[in-house]
Design a protein around this motif. Structure first.
Motif, PDB file in Angstrom:
ATOM      1  N   TYR A   1     -18.721   8.728  10.043  1.00  0.00           N
ATOM      2  CA  TYR A   1     -17.596   8.344  10.883  1.00  0.00           C
ATOM      3  C   TYR A   1     -16.538   9.433  10.887  1.00  0.00           C
ATOM      4  N   GLN A   2     -15.997   9.707  12.048  1.00  0.00           N
ATOM      5  CA  GLN A   2     -14.891  10.647  12.130  1.00  0.00           C
ATOM      6  C   GLN A   2     -13.630   9.969  11.601  1.00  0.00           C
ATOM      7  N   GLY A   3     -12.707  10.782  11.097  1.00  0.00           N
ATOM      8  CA  GLY A   3     -11.473  10.212  10.573  1.00  0.00           C
ATOM      9  C   GLY A   3     -11.513   9.943   9.086  1.00  0.00           C
ATOM     10  N   ILE A   4     -12.620  10.258   8.418  1.00  0.00           N
ATOM     11  CA  ILE A   4     -12.753  10.083   6.970  1.00  0.00           C
ATOM     12  C   ILE A   4     -13.121  11.416   6.350  1.00  0.00           C
ATOM     13  N   HIS A   5     -12.492  11.735   5.240  1.00  0.00           N
ATOM     14  CA  HIS A   5     -12.769  12.971   4.507  1.00  0.00           C
ATOM     15  C   HIS A   5     -13.469  12.621   3.199  1.00  0.00           C
ATOM     16  N   ALA A   6     -14.314  13.505   2.725  1.00  0.00           N
ATOM     17  CA  ALA A   6     -15.091  13.238   1.511  1.00  0.00           C
ATOM     18  C   ALA A   6     -14.220  12.963   0.293  1.00  0.00           C
ATOM     19  N   GLU A   7     -12.999  13.478   0.275  1.00  0.00           N
ATOM     20  CA  GLU A   7     -12.136  13.308  -0.894  1.00  0.00           C
ATOM     21  C   GLU A   7     -11.108  12.197  -0.722  1.00  0.00           C
ATOM     22  N   ASP A   8     -11.174  11.439   0.353  1.00  0.00           N
ATOM     23  CA  ASP A   8     -10.133  10.439   0.607  1.00  0.00           C
ATOM     24  C   ASP A   8     -10.005   9.420  -0.523  1.00  0.00           C
ATOM     25  N   VAL A   9     -11.118   8.844  -0.953  1.00  0.00           N
ATOM     26  CA  VAL A   9     -11.038   7.817  -1.997  1.00  0.00           C
ATOM     27  C   VAL A   9     -10.466   8.407  -3.278  1.00  0.00           C
ATOM     28  N   ALA A  10     -10.952   9.564  -3.684  1.00  0.00           N
ATOM     29  CA  ALA A  10     -10.454  10.184  -4.916  1.00  0.00           C
ATOM     30  C   ALA A  10      -8.959  10.468  -4.823  1.00  0.00           C
ATOM     31  N   LEU A  11      -8.492  10.933  -3.674  1.00  0.00           N
ATOM     32  CA  LEU A  11      -7.074  11.226  -3.511  1.00  0.00           C
ATOM     33  C   LEU A  11      -6.225   9.955  -3.547  1.00  0.00           C
ATOM     34  N   CYS A  12      -6.794   8.855  -3.071  1.00  0.00           N
ATOM     35  CA  CYS A  12      -6.079   7.576  -3.113  1.00  0.00           C
ATOM     36  C   CYS A  12      -6.007   7.002  -4.524  1.00  0.00           C
ATOM     37  N   LEU A  13      -6.837   7.517  -5.423  1.00  0.00           N
ATOM     38  CA  LEU A  13      -6.903   6.997  -6.790  1.00  0.00           C
ATOM     39  C   LEU A  13      -6.260   7.933  -7.800  1.00  0.00           C
ATOM     40  N   GLU A  14      -5.374   8.794  -7.342  1.00  0.00           N
ATOM     41  CA  GLU A  14      -4.624   9.671  -8.243  1.00  0.00           C
ATOM     42  C   GLU A  14      -3.282   9.015  -8.549  1.00  0.00           C
ATOM     43  N   ALA A  15      -3.093   8.618  -9.780  1.00  0.00           N
ATOM     44  CA  ALA A  15      -1.845   7.955 -10.157  1.00  0.00           C
ATOM     45  C   ALA A  15      -0.772   8.985 -10.482  1.00  0.00           C
ATOM     46  N   ASN A  16       0.392   8.792  -9.884  1.00  0.00           N
ATOM     47  CA  ASN A  16       1.607   9.534 -10.259  1.00  0.00           C
ATOM     48  C   ASN A  16       1.474  11.034 -10.041  1.00  0.00           C
ATOM     49  N   ARG A  17       0.791  11.411  -8.984  1.00  0.00           N
ATOM     50  CA  ARG A  17       0.650  12.837  -8.689  1.00  0.00           C
ATOM     51  C   ARG A  17       1.982  13.453  -8.278  1.00  0.00           C
ATOM     52  N   PHE A  18       2.827  12.683  -7.590  1.00  0.00           N
ATOM     53  CA  PHE A  18       4.051  13.228  -7.029  1.00  0.00           C
ATOM     54  C   PHE A  18       5.273  12.588  -7.689  1.00  0.00           C
ATOM     55  N   SER A  19       6.343  13.380  -7.803  1.00  0.00           N
ATOM     56  CA  SER A  19       7.542  12.922  -8.509  1.00  0.00           C
ATOM     57  C   SER A  19       8.638  12.468  -7.550  1.00  0.00           C
ATOM     58  N   PHE A  20       8.234  11.941  -6.391  1.00  0.00           N
ATOM     59  CA  PHE A  20       9.215  11.404  -5.453  1.00  0.00           C
ATOM     60  C   PHE A  20       8.779   9.992  -5.050  1.00  0.00           C
ATOM     61  N   ALA A  21       9.771   9.186  -4.721  1.00  0.00           N
ATOM     62  CA  ALA A  21       9.512   7.899  -4.091  1.00  0.00           C
ATOM     63  C   ALA A  21       9.662   8.076  -2.588  1.00  0.00           C
ATOM     64  N   MET A  22       9.356   7.035  -1.835  1.00  0.00           N
ATOM     65  CA  MET A  22       9.470   7.102  -0.375  1.00  0.00           C
ATOM     66  C   MET A  22      10.272   5.903   0.110  1.00  0.00           C
ATOM     67  N   THR A  23      11.398   6.176   0.760  1.00  0.00           N
ATOM     68  CA  THR A  23      12.280   5.110   1.231  1.00  0.00           C
ATOM     69  C   THR A  23      12.357   5.143   2.749  1.00  0.00           C
ATOM     70  N   ALA A  24      12.390   3.951   3.341  1.00  0.00           N
ATOM     71  CA  ALA A  24      12.434   3.817   4.792  1.00  0.00           C
ATOM     72  C   ALA A  24      13.774   3.243   5.226  1.00  0.00           C
ATOM     73  N   THR A  25      14.320   3.813   6.270  1.00  0.00           N
ATOM     74  CA  THR A  25      15.582   3.331   6.834  1.00  0.00           C
ATOM     75  C   THR A  25      15.471   3.333   8.355  1.00  0.00           C
ATOM     76  N   LEU A  26      16.379   2.603   8.980  1.00  0.00           N
ATOM     77  CA  LEU A  26      16.425   2.576  10.434  1.00  0.00           C
ATOM     78  C   LEU A  26      17.361   3.673  10.939  1.00  0.00           C
ATOM     79  N   ASP A  27      16.834   4.539  11.780  1.00  0.00           N
ATOM     80  CA  ASP A  27      17.629   5.543  12.470  1.00  0.00           C
ATOM     81  C   ASP A  27      17.696   5.128  13.935  1.00  0.00           C
ATOM     82  N   GLY A  28      18.705   4.326  14.273  1.00  0.00           N
ATOM     83  CA  GLY A  28      18.727   3.732  15.605  1.00  0.00           C
ATOM     84  C   GLY A  28      17.544   2.795  15.738  1.00  0.00           C
ATOM     85  N   PRO A  29      16.739   2.962  16.773  1.00  0.00           N
ATOM     86  CA  PRO A  29      15.591   2.067  16.951  1.00  0.00           C
ATOM     87  C   PRO A  29      14.366   2.472  16.138  1.00  0.00           C
TER      88      PRO A  29
END
Length: 230
Positions: A190-218
């Protein structure tokens, strides 16, 4: 901290603090986008809105679930995204589960998006904000996705114990239906899937940032929030 776990459909009342979980793959992709230098990610409500925003801003990078499609630059795959140079870029992301969950919680006072890759940083921000009551939105499988629930429970445990072992939670995610679906899709080409996708999704705490969402107008905009270690 009191943790609650809900599906997107169960958000009839918007809590003050919400963490939207999509491990495979929306918010793993988002984390990799910020790691590759992206400035912000606009979480689109619909595919049509994503295409329209891309049309208005040709320099933005638009991505979606599934195979490549006209009007989109790439797909919702961390393995594919991590090869892109995204410094200073704006992304437009539309997925079936993750972005929909974030849109459902758009009026929360503190809205975060998370996957295993940013679990510790997410927990740290919750502690820094003195969050005492947190709703985790399990976006996959109508709230039944075990990879998302495992990630949410791991983050909740990290707020109590910053040294909590991720292994049992990652084991559950690796055995989830979503992981099996991705592996099966890869075998079928299937297109849209990479061989390393599952492994990359199972890496705990790789990055030292959180992600916050806010409304910028609409528009709902996701940004990285660096969390200093101490």
């Amino acid at each position: 901290m009191q943790a609650h776990f809900a599906s997107t459909a169960e958000l009839t009342r918007i809590p003050e603090v919400v963490v939207v979980i999509d491990v495979m793959r929306a918010f793993t992709v988002a984390a990799w986008a910020f790691a590759q230098g992206a400035e912000r990610i606009v979480l689109a409500e619909t595919l049509e809105q994503a295409r329209t925003l891309k049309g208005r801003h040709p320099d933005w990078v638009a991505l979606k679930d599934g195979p490549p499609a006209p009007g989109f630059d790439t797909v919702n795959s961390p393995g594919k995204l991590r090869s892109l140079e995204l410094s200073g870029r704006t992304l437009v992301q539309k997925t079936s589960n993750g972005t929909a969950g974030a849109q459902a919680a758009r009026h929360a006072s503190l809205l975060m998006c998370a996957s295993f890759t940013v679990a510790a940083a997410t927990a740290r921000l919750l502690r820094d904000r003195n969050a005492t009551d947190v709703t985790f939105v399990i976006t996959g499988e109508d709230g039944q996705a075990d990879e998302d629930l495992a990630c949410a429970q791991y983050i909740a445990e990290l707020t109590r114990d910053p040294n909590a072992d991720p292994a049992p939670y990652l084991h559950r995610a690796a055995a989830s239906a979503a992981a099996a679906d991705l592996a099966g899709g890869l075998r079928l080409g299937y297109q849209g899937i990479h061989a390393e996708d599952v492994a990359l999704c199972l890496e705990a705490n790789r990055f030292s940032f959180a992600m916050t969402a806010t409304l910028d107008g609409p528009l709902m905009t996701l940004r990285s929030s660096p969390i200093p270690t101490r």
